[in-house]
Design an enzyme around this catalytic site. Structure first.
Site, short mmCIF file in Angstrom:
data_model
loop_
_atom_site.label_atom_id
_atom_site.label_comp_id
_atom_site.label_asym_id
_atom_site.label_seq_id
_atom_site.Cartn_x
_atom_site.Cartn_y
_atom_site.Cartn_z
N LYS A 13 -6.79 -10.44 -9.44
CA LYS A 13 -6.70 -9.28 -10.34
C LYS A 13 -5.44 -9.31 -11.20
O LYS A 13 -5.49 -9.07 -12.39
CB LYS A 13 -6.67 -7.96 -9.52
CG LYS A 13 -7.89 -7.68 -8.69
CD LYS A 13 -7.80 -6.31 -8.02
CE LYS A 13 -6.70 -6.17 -7.00
NZ LYS A 13 -6.83 -7.00 -5.82
N ARG A 88 -8.76 2.48 -5.84
CA ARG A 88 -9.06 1.74 -4.62
C ARG A 88 -9.90 2.55 -3.65
O ARG A 88 -10.23 2.06 -2.58
CB ARG A 88 -7.76 1.37 -3.93
CG ARG A 88 -7.33 -0.09 -4.14
CD ARG A 88 -6.05 -0.25 -3.37
NE ARG A 88 -5.66 -1.58 -3.08
CZ ARG A 88 -4.88 -2.34 -3.85
NH1 ARG A 88 -4.48 -1.92 -5.01
NH2 ARG A 88 -4.50 -3.53 -3.45
N ARG A 127 0.40 -18.10 -2.73
CA ARG A 127 1.28 -17.28 -3.58
C ARG A 127 2.64 -17.09 -2.91
O ARG A 127 3.68 -17.19 -3.57
CB ARG A 127 0.63 -15.91 -3.84
CG ARG A 127 1.55 -14.95 -4.60
CD ARG A 127 0.82 -13.76 -5.15
NE ARG A 127 0.33 -12.86 -4.12
CZ ARG A 127 -0.52 -11.87 -4.35
NH1 ARG A 127 -1.00 -11.68 -5.55
NH2 ARG A 127 -0.93 -11.08 -3.38
N ARG A 139 6.19 -11.32 -1.30
CA ARG A 139 5.78 -9.95 -0.96
C ARG A 139 5.71 -9.79 0.56
O ARG A 139 5.21 -10.68 1.26
CB ARG A 139 4.40 -9.68 -1.56
CG ARG A 139 4.44 -9.33 -3.01
CD ARG A 139 3.06 -9.24 -3.60
NE ARG A 139 2.13 -8.38 -2.88
CZ ARG A 139 0.99 -7.94 -3.37
NH1 ARG A 139 0.64 -8.27 -4.60
NH2 ARG A 139 0.19 -7.18 -2.66
N ARG A 150 -5.15 -5.38 4.79
CA ARG A 150 -5.54 -5.19 3.38
C ARG A 150 -7.04 -5.45 3.20
O ARG A 150 -7.73 -4.72 2.48
CB ARG A 150 -4.73 -6.13 2.47
CG ARG A 150 -3.28 -5.73 2.38
CD ARG A 150 -2.39 -6.88 1.91
NE ARG A 150 -2.58 -7.21 0.51
CZ ARG A 150 -2.07 -8.29 -0.05
NH1 ARG A 150 -1.36 -9.16 0.65
NH2 ARG A 150 -2.29 -8.54 -1.33
P1 AMP Z 1 -1.59 -4.75 -4.84
O1 AMP Z 1 -0.32 -5.19 -5.51
O2 AMP Z 1 -2.60 -4.20 -5.79
O3 AMP Z 1 -2.15 -5.80 -3.92
O4 AMP Z 1 -1.19 -3.51 -3.89
C1 AMP Z 1 -0.25 -3.67 -2.85
C2 AMP Z 1 -0.28 -2.47 -1.94
O5 AMP Z 1 0.09 -1.28 -2.67
C3 AMP Z 1 -1.63 -2.12 -1.30
O6 AMP Z 1 -1.92 -2.89 -0.16
C4 AMP Z 1 -1.40 -0.64 -0.97
O7 AMP Z 1 -0.54 -0.48 0.14
C5 AMP Z 1 -0.64 -0.16 -2.19
N1 AMP Z 1 -1.55 0.28 -3.28
C6 AMP Z 1 -1.66 -0.28 -4.51
N2 AMP Z 1 -2.56 0.36 -5.24
C7 AMP Z 1 -3.06 1.34 -4.45
C8 AMP Z 1 -4.05 2.34 -4.64
N3 AMP Z 1 -4.73 2.44 -5.80
N4 AMP Z 1 -4.31 3.18 -3.60
C9 AMP Z 1 -3.64 3.09 -2.44
N5 AMP Z 1 -2.70 2.17 -2.18
C10 AMP Z 1 -2.40 1.30 -3.19
#
Ligand code: AMP
Length: 197
Positions: A13, A88, A127, A139, A150
């Site tokens: 993404k 999400r 990554r 991360r 996740r």
């Molecule tokens: P990402 O960078 O999109 O993989 O997001 C990393 C983490 O941020 C996720 O595993 C959640 O803990 C949190 N997060 C990001 N976007 C959301 C969302 N829309 N709703 C809830 N938690 C989020």
């Protein structure tokens, strides 16, 4: 153009959203990036969410909704945006519709990157290794334990979001297993059917 990019953790993404940002000159709004930045800055929201984000669980809807409502109201989002990692949950998707409705806006399309689950952990570990090789901190959630959390959150809470958008006729599914450029070509092809910037 207002787009959502959906997909499991490691589906690509971020990579594809960044490319779309360059191509269309509209901002990539990554809730994950915003939450990590808040955690690093030590803001009240950042302190509240850091442990949740690091563990791989979802942050409460009201927290991300507040962040997104503020972000899409900024001038640089007036011409459009790419939502990366949001919504999400179906509740987030419904609230996003409501937010856009009051601005007399709607989404143009939702791109879903379909990837074999067996490939995801390998991508995330890659990554983490590449980030470390660049001398940056990986991360905290790019590890097998947080990845399992996740993926479970994705299956339970996020996968139903695709059906929500399919019912609205907005969903375009793309083969995320293809090489990055080939995925990009598929997205561009899907975009051609709705681009109106
Ligand atoms: P990402 O960078 O999109 O993989 O997001 C990393 C983490 O941020 C996720 O595993 C959640 O803990 C949190 N997060 C990001 N976007 C959301 C969302 N829309 N709703 C809830 N938690 C989020």
């Amino acid at each position: 153009m207002r787009l959502v990019v959906l997909g499991a953790p490691g589906a690509g993404k971020g990579t594809q959203s960044a490319r779309l940002m360059q191509k269309y000159g509209i901002p990539q709004l990554s809730t994950g990036d915003m939450l990590r930045a808040a955690a690093v800055a030590g803001t009240p929201v950042g302190r509240q969410v850091k442990e949740i984000v690091d563990s791989g669980s979802l942050v409460p809807d009201e927290v991300v909704l507040k962040i997104i409502a503020e972000r899409i109201s900024r001038p640089d989002a007036a011409r459009g945006f790419i939502l990366d990692g949001f919504p999400r949950t179906v509740n987030q998707a419904e609230e996003l519709d409501a937010l856009l409705r009051v601005k007399d806006m709607k989404l143009d399309a939702v791109i879903e990157l379909k990837v074999d689950e067996s490939a995801l952990l390998g991508r995330i570990e890659k990554r983490a290794t590449e980030t470390a090789a660049r001398g940056c901190a990986a991360r905290a959630d790019d590890n097998p334990k947080a990845f399992r959390t996740r993926l479970a959150a994705y299956r339970k809470m996020t996968a139903p979001v695709s059906a929500y958008y399919a019912r609205q006729g907005l969903l375009k599914t793309v083969d995320g297993m293809a090489p990055i450029d080939a995925v990009a070509t598929q997205i561009d092809r899907a975009a051609e059917s709705f681009v109106r910037i």
